[in-house]
Motif scaffolding. Sequence first.
Motif, short mmCIF file in Angstrom:
data_model
loop_
_atom_site.label_atom_id
_atom_site.label_comp_id
_atom_site.label_asym_id
_atom_site.label_seq_id
_atom_site.Cartn_x
_atom_site.Cartn_y
_atom_site.Cartn_z
N PHE A 82 0.83 -1.21 0.00
CA PHE A 82 0.00 0.00 0.00
C PHE A 82 0.86 1.25 0.00
CE2 PHE A 82 -1.84 3.33 2.77
CZ PHE A 82 -2.79 3.80 1.89
N LEU A 83 1.87 1.28 0.85
CA LEU A 83 2.73 2.47 0.96
C LEU A 83 3.48 2.73 -0.34
CD1 LEU A 83 4.12 2.12 4.60
CD2 LEU A 83 2.31 3.63 3.77
N LYS A 84 3.93 1.68 -1.01
CA LYS A 84 4.65 1.87 -2.28
C LYS A 84 3.71 2.40 -3.36
CE LYS A 84 8.31 -1.46 -1.46
NZ LYS A 84 8.95 -2.71 -1.85
N LYS A 85 2.51 1.85 -3.44
CA LYS A 85 1.55 2.34 -4.43
C LYS A 85 1.14 3.78 -4.12
CE LYS A 85 -0.38 -1.99 -6.04
NZ LYS A 85 -1.59 -2.78 -6.28
N PHE A 86 0.96 4.03 -2.83
CA PHE A 86 0.57 5.39 -2.43
C PHE A 86 1.67 6.38 -2.79
CE2 PHE A 86 0.37 8.91 0.56
CZ PHE A 86 -0.95 9.29 0.46
N GLU A 87 2.92 5.97 -2.58
CA GLU A 87 4.05 6.86 -2.85
C GLU A 87 4.20 7.15 -4.34
OE1 GLU A 87 8.34 7.66 -0.83
OE2 GLU A 87 7.69 5.59 -1.05
N LYS A 88 3.76 6.24 -5.20
CA LYS A 88 3.79 6.51 -6.63
C LYS A 88 2.82 7.63 -7.00
CE LYS A 88 5.19 1.93 -8.20
NZ LYS A 88 4.75 0.71 -8.88
N ILE A 89 1.69 7.66 -6.32
CA ILE A 89 0.68 8.67 -6.63
C ILE A 89 1.00 9.99 -5.95
CG2 ILE A 89 -1.78 9.24 -6.42
CD1 ILE A 89 -2.33 6.22 -6.65
N PHE A 90 1.47 9.93 -4.71
CA PHE A 90 1.83 11.13 -3.95
C PHE A 90 3.30 11.04 -3.56
CE2 PHE A 90 -2.68 10.35 -3.08
CZ PHE A 90 -3.23 11.56 -3.44
N PRO A 91 4.22 11.37 -4.47
CA PRO A 91 5.65 11.11 -4.22
C PRO A 91 6.26 11.90 -3.07
CG PRO A 91 5.31 12.24 -6.32
CD PRO A 91 3.97 11.95 -5.78
N ASP A 92 5.80 13.10 -2.78
CA ASP A 92 6.45 13.93 -1.75
C ASP A 92 5.76 13.85 -0.40
OD1 ASP A 92 8.14 14.78 -3.73
OD2 ASP A 92 6.96 16.56 -4.21
N PHE A 93 4.68 13.14 -0.30
CA PHE A 93 3.85 13.17 0.91
C PHE A 93 4.60 12.69 2.14
CE2 PHE A 93 0.76 11.18 3.79
CZ PHE A 93 0.02 12.30 4.12
N PHE A 94 5.23 11.53 2.05
CA PHE A 94 5.91 10.98 3.23
C PHE A 94 7.10 11.83 3.65
CE2 PHE A 94 4.04 6.83 1.65
CZ PHE A 94 3.01 6.83 2.59
N ASP A 95 7.79 12.42 2.68
CA ASP A 95 8.91 13.33 3.03
C ASP A 95 8.40 14.54 3.80
OD1 ASP A 95 10.79 11.71 1.79
OD2 ASP A 95 10.57 12.72 -0.15
N LYS A 96 7.28 15.09 3.34
CA LYS A 96 6.71 16.25 4.03
C LYS A 96 6.29 15.89 5.44
CE LYS A 96 5.00 18.55 -0.11
NZ LYS A 96 3.79 18.93 -0.88
N ILE A 97 5.67 14.74 5.60
CA ILE A 97 5.20 14.31 6.92
C ILE A 97 6.38 14.10 7.86
CG2 ILE A 97 4.13 12.35 8.16
CD1 ILE A 97 2.07 14.09 6.92
N THR A 98 7.42 13.43 7.40
CA THR A 98 8.56 13.16 8.28
C THR A 98 9.33 14.43 8.64
OG1 THR A 98 9.89 12.58 6.35
CG2 THR A 98 8.88 10.77 7.55
N HIS A 99 9.29 15.44 7.77
CA HIS A 99 9.97 16.70 8.09
C HIS A 99 9.16 17.56 9.05
CE1 HIS A 99 13.37 16.22 5.48
NE2 HIS A 99 12.61 15.98 4.43
N LEU A 100 7.89 17.27 9.22
CA LEU A 100 7.05 18.07 10.11
C LEU A 100 7.20 17.69 11.58
CD1 LEU A 100 3.73 18.29 8.07
CD2 LEU A 100 5.35 20.12 8.52
N THR A 101 7.77 16.54 11.85
CA THR A 101 7.85 16.07 13.23
C THR A 101 9.27 15.64 13.58
OG1 THR A 101 6.92 14.54 14.84
CG2 THR A 101 7.19 13.72 12.59
N THR A 102 9.55 15.73 14.86
CA THR A 102 10.83 15.23 15.36
C THR A 102 10.68 13.79 15.84
OG1 THR A 102 10.35 16.16 17.53
CG2 THR A 102 11.68 17.49 16.00
N ALA A 103 9.41 13.37 16.07
CA ALA A 103 9.15 12.00 16.50
C ALA A 103 9.34 11.04 15.33
CB ALA A 103 7.73 11.89 17.05
N THR A 104 9.69 9.83 15.66
CA THR A 104 9.87 8.81 14.63
C THR A 104 8.50 8.24 14.27
OG1 THR A 104 12.01 8.27 15.57
CG2 THR A 104 11.05 6.69 14.05
#
Length: 191
Positions: free
Chosen positions: A111-133
Amino acid sequence: MIFFILVNLYISALTNFRLVEGFKGQVDYKNKLFILNITSCLLLLGLNSFFLEEKKADYYFVLNRNIYKREKIENLNNEVIRLKQSLKEDLLTEENLHELIEAIQLNDLVFLKKFEKIFPDFFDKITHLTTATLIISDLKFCAMLKLGLTTKEIAIYTNSTIKSVEGKIYRLRKKLKISPDIDSKSWFLNI
């Protein structure tokens, strides 16, 4: 005209301010020459102010044209952003959405790989918004919220209870430091 005034001033200076010899009203002549000098200075001042006003008008014209061009560039940039967004939405077709929903039920990584193909920058944006893992299940919930799924739909697709999904969303909000007055779905849709 300026040439005429300058010629008169030079002739007056060369003749020691005596154009006509033996003129009886020499004091009157000096007064006339003084008036002529003042008049020429005023004319030059008037010409300078005229050219200054023209330059000022040209400056404001160019300034307004530049402001108009900046606004036009900003509008075009906004249009480009809108078109990029619509391009991303075009990637999210009904067929792709069904594939994503099937992938939710099967496996997190697919699911995450397919999602990342459609929304390529989403996970990068989310991980940069938080200091938590963020763990994989956190990213999966973020992706489902980005797709606009309701709490009930997420519970159905993940074989969880609604309460557990609400708790997970609450913990995600804490990790991402989303203020309580902002709706989770709208926040994720705007990323």
